[in-house]
Motif scaffolding. Structure first.
Motif, short mmCIF file in Angstrom:
data_model
loop_
_atom_site.label_atom_id
_atom_site.label_comp_id
_atom_site.label_asym_id
_atom_site.label_seq_id
_atom_site.Cartn_x
_atom_site.Cartn_y
_atom_site.Cartn_z
N LEU A 2 19.05 4.86 -8.81
CA LEU A 2 18.00 5.05 -9.80
C LEU A 2 16.82 4.12 -9.53
N ILE A 3 17.14 2.87 -9.15
CA ILE A 3 16.09 1.90 -8.85
C ILE A 3 15.24 2.38 -7.67
N SER A 4 15.91 2.90 -6.65
CA SER A 4 15.20 3.41 -5.47
C SER A 4 14.29 4.58 -5.84
N ALA A 5 14.78 5.46 -6.72
CA ALA A 5 13.98 6.61 -7.14
C ALA A 5 12.76 6.15 -7.93
N ILE A 6 12.94 5.17 -8.80
CA ILE A 6 11.83 4.66 -9.61
C ILE A 6 10.78 4.00 -8.72
N ARG A 7 11.26 3.19 -7.75
CA ARG A 7 10.33 2.52 -6.82
C ARG A 7 9.54 3.56 -6.01
N THR A 8 10.24 4.62 -5.58
CA THR A 8 9.58 5.67 -4.81
C THR A 8 8.51 6.36 -5.65
N LEU A 9 8.82 6.63 -6.91
CA LEU A 9 7.86 7.28 -7.80
C LEU A 9 6.63 6.39 -8.01
N LEU A 44 2.59 0.76 4.77
CA LEU A 44 2.96 -0.22 3.74
C LEU A 44 3.81 0.41 2.65
N ALA A 45 3.57 1.69 2.35
CA ALA A 45 4.31 2.35 1.27
C ALA A 45 5.77 2.57 1.63
N ILE A 46 6.07 2.68 2.93
CA ILE A 46 7.44 2.96 3.36
C ILE A 46 8.36 1.78 3.12
N LEU A 57 6.15 -5.85 -5.46
CA LEU A 57 4.81 -6.42 -5.38
C LEU A 57 4.36 -6.60 -3.94
N TYR A 58 5.33 -6.79 -3.01
CA TYR A 58 4.99 -6.98 -1.60
C TYR A 58 4.38 -5.71 -0.99
N GLY A 59 4.65 -4.58 -1.59
CA GLY A 59 4.05 -3.34 -1.11
C GLY A 59 2.81 -2.97 -1.90
N VAL A 60 2.82 -3.28 -3.20
CA VAL A 60 1.70 -2.90 -4.08
C VAL A 60 0.45 -3.73 -3.78
N LEU A 61 0.63 -5.04 -3.63
CA LEU A 61 -0.51 -5.93 -3.44
C LEU A 61 -1.32 -5.61 -2.17
N PRO A 62 -0.67 -5.43 -1.00
CA PRO A 62 -1.46 -5.09 0.20
C PRO A 62 -2.20 -3.76 0.07
N ILE A 63 -1.61 -2.79 -0.62
CA ILE A 63 -2.28 -1.50 -0.80
C ILE A 63 -3.56 -1.67 -1.62
N PHE A 64 -3.45 -2.42 -2.72
CA PHE A 64 -4.64 -2.67 -3.54
C PHE A 64 -5.69 -3.45 -2.75
N LEU A 65 -5.24 -4.39 -1.92
CA LEU A 65 -6.17 -5.18 -1.12
C LEU A 65 -6.91 -4.31 -0.11
N LEU A 66 -6.18 -3.39 0.53
CA LEU A 66 -6.82 -2.50 1.50
C LEU A 66 -7.85 -1.59 0.83
N VAL A 67 -7.50 -1.06 -0.33
CA VAL A 67 -8.44 -0.19 -1.05
C VAL A 67 -9.68 -0.98 -1.46
N ALA A 68 -9.47 -2.23 -1.92
CA ALA A 68 -10.61 -3.06 -2.32
C ALA A 68 -11.51 -3.36 -1.13
N LEU A 69 -10.91 -3.64 0.03
CA LEU A 69 -11.70 -3.91 1.23
C LEU A 69 -12.49 -2.67 1.66
N GLU A 70 -11.86 -1.49 1.54
CA GLU A 70 -12.56 -0.25 1.92
C GLU A 70 -13.72 0.02 0.98
N LEU A 71 -13.53 -0.21 -0.32
CA LEU A 71 -14.62 -0.02 -1.28
C LEU A 71 -15.75 -1.02 -1.02
N LEU A 72 -15.37 -2.26 -0.68
CA LEU A 72 -16.38 -3.27 -0.38
C LEU A 72 -17.16 -2.89 0.87
N LEU A 73 -16.45 -2.43 1.91
CA LEU A 73 -17.12 -2.03 3.14
C LEU A 73 -18.03 -0.83 2.90
N SER A 74 -17.60 0.11 2.06
CA SER A 74 -18.43 1.28 1.75
C SER A 74 -19.73 0.85 1.06
N GLY A 75 -19.60 -0.11 0.14
CA GLY A 75 -20.80 -0.63 -0.54
C GLY A 75 -21.75 -1.32 0.43
#
Length: 232
Positions: A2-9, A44-46, A57-75
């Motif tokens: 169940l934990i694995s399914a929740i994490r995957t979702l 990272l999601a795998i 958090l070890y997977g969530v934080l890098p994803i948010f960081l990459l998205v933030a960097l991409e938005l910053l670079l786009s700006g």
């Protein structure tokens, strides 16, 4: 389990959110930086999905960081075009007045077969039909046809008809489409009025389009087609 399914979702929803934040582009239209971010996010999601011992958090934080960097670079690229040219490059002319630029193709590492395939996809089979062809930064080939190959338009023949507006999807599978109603400048009352005249209910409509000028097309769930125009 169940934990694995929740994490995957959670990771699944997070990746969808990340791609949504970065904007709507097809894979072939991604800038190099966007493609790199998309690949890294998938890797990272795998990790947190496969290894339940790894903190989420070890997977969530890098994803948010990459998205933030991409938005910053786009700006930054919007503010400084030189940075965008450095990251994405410039369009390259590969055909000029019907003449193929072989050196440009070699620079792009594009074969003649690839170029001709791109032209055929735009219903162009001879180089003489092309005045200019540009390889865009996303790899797409944009063609400006030669004068003799340009299609005849209503304006050329002076037979222009009044513009009724672009048909917008207002009902899809018996459900109203708010964005379509907004696009054509109509509301549900107008649609209900048309359906009432055609003795149809919303539930009987599989697809319906409507233009700002009142032209409509209806496809019922039984396959019946109804079209016409109403004064709005």
């Amino acid at each position: 389990m169940l934990i694995s399914a929740i994490r995957t979702l959670i990771i699944y929803l997070l990746v969808i959110l990340s791609i949504r934040i970065m904007g709507k582009r097809q894979i072939s239209e991604l800038r190099p930086s966007e493609l790199v971010v998309a690949l890294l996010i998938s890797d990272l999601a795998i990790v947190p999905m496969q290894d339940t011992g790894t903190p989420l958090l070890y997977g969530v934080l890098p994803i948010f960081l990459l998205v933030a960097l991409e938005l910053l670079l786009s700006g930054i690229m919007l503010k400084f075009p030189a940075v965008e040219r450095l990251v994405s490059g410039n369009p390259v002319t590969v055909i000029r007045h019907g003449n193929l630029d072989v050196q440009a193709l070699k620079k792009l590492r594009m074969s003649v077969d690839d170029l001709m395939e791109a032209l055929r996809l735009q219903n162009i089979f001879e180089l003489s039909e092309v005045d200019y062809a540009l390889a865009e930064t996303n790899g797409h080939i944009t063609v400006y046809p030669a004068p003799a190959a340009k299609p005849v338009t209503c304006g050329d023949l002076n037979v222009c008809q009044p513009d009724a507006g672009m048909p917008a999807l207002v009902i899809s599978d018996s459900v109203f489409c708010p964005w379509g109603l907004e696009l054509c400048g109509q509301d549900q009352k107008t649609v209900y009025s048309i359906l009432k005249k055609k003795k149809l209910s919303e539930k009987q409509v599989f697809l319906m389009t409507l233009s700002a000028g009142g032209q409509f097309f209806i496809l019922t769930d039984e396959g019946k087609q109804v079209s016409g125009e109403v004064k709005l």
